[in-house]
Structure formats: C-alpha cells, structure tokens
Enzyme design. Structure first.
Site, PDB file in Angstrom:
ATOM      1  N   LEU A   1      36.251  39.784  43.022  1.00 15.34           N
ATOM      2  CA  LEU A   1      35.497  40.156  44.265  1.00 15.34           C
ATOM      3  C   LEU A   1      35.941  39.555  45.588  1.00 15.34           C
ATOM      4  CD1 LEU A   1      32.005  38.441  43.116  1.00 15.34           C
ATOM      5  CD2 LEU A   1      32.536  40.917  43.083  1.00 15.34           C
ATOM      6  N   ASP A   2      36.049  40.235  46.579  1.00 11.88           N
ATOM      7  CA  ASP A   2      36.405  39.837  48.104  1.00 11.88           C
ATOM      8  C   ASP A   2      36.375  38.586  48.228  1.00 11.88           C
ATOM      9  OD1 ASP A   2      37.389  42.528  48.733  1.00 11.88           O
ATOM     10  OD2 ASP A   2      36.053  42.482  49.201  1.00 11.88           O
ATOM     11  N   LYS A   3      36.885  38.073  49.370  1.00 11.55           N
ATOM     12  CA  LYS A   3      36.683  36.980  49.545  1.00 11.55           C
ATOM     13  C   LYS A   3      35.424  35.902  50.287  1.00 11.55           C
ATOM     14  CE  LYS A   3      38.415  32.977  52.895  1.00 11.55           C
ATOM     15  NZ  LYS A   3      39.612  32.936  53.845  1.00 11.55           N
TER      16      LYS A   3
ATOM     17  N   THR B   1      32.561  38.120  49.508  1.00 12.08           N
ATOM     18  CA  THR B   1      31.199  38.512  48.799  1.00 12.08           C
ATOM     19  C   THR B   1      31.483  37.250  48.274  1.00 12.08           C
ATOM     20  OG1 THR B   1      32.085  40.624  48.982  1.00 12.08           O
ATOM     21  CG2 THR B   1      31.080  40.365  46.961  1.00 12.08           C
TER      22      THR B   1
ATOM     23  N   ARG C   1      32.513  48.269  51.279  1.00 14.61           N
ATOM     24  CA  ARG C   1      32.393  47.780  53.018  1.00 14.61           C
ATOM     25  C   ARG C   1      33.319  49.842  53.217  1.00 14.61           C
ATOM     26  NH1 ARG C   1      36.268  42.771  52.707  1.00 14.61           N
ATOM     27  NH2 ARG C   1      36.648  43.559  55.188  1.00 14.61           N
TER      28      ARG C   1
END
Length: 309
Positions: free
Chosen positions: A147-149, A151, A247
C-alpha cells in the site's frame, strides 16, 4: 580523471572529455564505458541532478558531448535495505502460523527501499515475528503486496515460504478480492464504471505513473456510495496491482483522490494525506483453502474529513 571519495557509498568524478572523432557522443554512453557501470545507474544519478557539464545540470542521458567539455559526475550507490527489527505499534487484525493481516496506518512505508532504508512497517513486523526474515524476497521478506505510504488499510503478510508462493500466485491470477474507499472532488457520471487504461512510468516525471499506450494492463472498477455536497465517496475494486493505480485512474477521468497532491491539486479542505483506505479483502487461505474475509472501518482522520464537508 580525478576521483574524490565522499564516503563508502558515494563517489564524485571530475574530468575533461576530449576526442578526435567528428561524431558527437552521448554522455551516458561515454560514462558507462569510462567508468564500467550500467547506463541505468547513470540515469539514476541524472534524476538526482548529480551530473553536470560545464557547470550546468544535465537532465537527459542523450546529451551530446563536445571535445573540451568538463564533466562533473556523482555516482550514487543504492543503500541496501536495513531489516533491523524495530519496536513499532502494529495493529494485527488476524494472525495464524501462516499469515498475518495488518491494519496499516497512513504515513508509514511498507518495506525499506532506496529513499527509506529503515523505520518501515516491515521493520516492526520483523521485531514481532523474526522468522519472517527468511520468507520470500530477502529485500522485503514476507511482503506479497503493498500500500502507498499515505494509504491506510488491510495488508497481508506471509509467515512462511509456502504461504508466500501461494499468495504471490493468487495475486497474479487475480484470485484475491480487494476493495478500497476513497473520496474525490465532483459528482461522477456515470455513478459507476470501469477504467481500463494501461499504466507505466511517467515519461518525464519519474516519481509519477501515467496512462501510457504501451504500458501494463490496469483495470479498476468504481461505484458511488454517496454524494456529499460536491464530493463523491467511492467504492473501488482493483483487478491489477500497478503502482498508484487507483490514484492514476481516477485522476485520468478528472476526479483525483482528495488530498493527492501528486495526481491532483491542493485543496481547501484540511487533509494531511490522500483519502484512500483499503477496507476489504477476500481470499482463500493459502494453506487450508478456507475462505478469509476481512473488513475494517475508515480511520478517524478520514471520518473527520467526511464530517467537515
């Protein structure tokens, strides 16, 4: 050639280019041959503004040299990930001898990398479960997806190599159902749909991904949960796992995720990160094949945003 060693991980080179050949030479080809290093390593230095010619920063690897040019080049050697255990407060929503499920908070990187060699979620996991160090990829052991930082939400981690291999194959074959909740500016029309657009690295901005004709397949479904004033709360399902996929896709249809400064714009609502939360996951247990279904609520910071709008 003058070489100045700054430290064990970095070197600076300064020398003058001279040639009797009439055809100009690309700067990356010259450096690769001169220093016996791969061109992609030179490209990384260019991205970090570590290559100059006659005092000017070089931004393209295809820059052509002329005899007499003065080249200043700083070679950056990537740091190896630091997998040292660290005490980090982690919320485990499920654990057994084969897998872990974590409620990842926003603001923390999943695993060490070049720009974030330590203080990651994985460092905390290795503190709690040291045996995971020997599972899967040695640079990011146990990690089967990310997961992105910024998120938040559900993350699966493998505790042994059989689970790691099975989960990896399940992600590749799209046998794991993943859902997200996000908030975007504007009212979507149609209220639900599918975005099927290939994604690859942005041709100019290396920190971004973009819709690229010959990129990798990327498939995202969205459905409006409700409209709140001029905002839409969406349920998102992804069938591929491209970097920044949700995104990029939502931005491509004119509705970037709220708070996403990389693919959207600054907003008047006070939000410290993008409004994206991995709230649901369904999959077959990698060992016993039991159906596993987990769903978690929005964290407090995102609930606060919903109350503000």
């Amino acid at each position: 050639m003058n070489i100045i060693s700054k430290n064990l991980n970095q070197k600076e080179y300064s020398f003058q280019y001279s040639t009797e050949k009439s055809n100009p030479q690309r700067i990356d080809n010259f450096l690769a041959k001169k220093l016996n290093i791969p061109r992609n390593q030179i490209q990384k230095s260019i991205e970090l503004n570590k290559l100059k010619c006659n005092g000017s920063i070089i931004r393209k690897a295809s820059f052509l040299l002329s005899s007499g040019d003065i080249i200043d080049f700083e070679l950056y050697i990537e740091q190896k990930p630091d997998l040292s255990p660290e005490k980090i407060n982690i919320e485990y929503i499920y654990k057994d001898k084969d897998i872990l499920l974590i409620n990842k908070p926003a603001g923390i990187i999943v695993h060490p990398g070049t720009k974030n060699p330590k203080h990651t979620l994985l460092n905390g996991i290795l503190n709690d479960f040291p045996e995971i160090k020997y599972v899967g990829n040695p640079e990011r052991p146990g990690i089967v997806h990310r997961l992105d930082k910024e998120t938040s939400g559900i993350l699966i981690v493998a505790r042994n190599n059989i689970s790691f291999d099975n989960l990896t194959n399940m992600f590749k074959s799209r046998d794991i159902h993943k859902e997200y909740i996000c908030l975007v500016k504007g009212i979507l029309n149609p209220v639900e749909g599918t975005i099927d657009s290939p994604i690859s690295r942005h041709p100019k901005l290396k920190i971004k991904q973009a819709i690229v004709k010959n990129g990798k397949e990327a498939l995202t479904k969205y459905k409006t949960i409700k409209n709140i004033n001029d905002f839409s709360l969406l349920k998102i399902q992804i069938f591929t796992g491209r970097m920044h996929q949700i995104r990029v896709h939502l931005s491509s249809i004119g509705h970037p995720v709220l708070g996403d400064s990389l693919y959207g714009s600054k907003n008047k609502i006070l939000i410290k990160r993008h409004f994206l939360h991995a709230n649901k996951i369904i999959f077959a247990h990698p060992i016993n094949n039991n159906l596993m279904k987990f769903q978690i609520d929005l964290p407090k910071d995102l609930k606060t945003i919903l109350n503000k709008i």
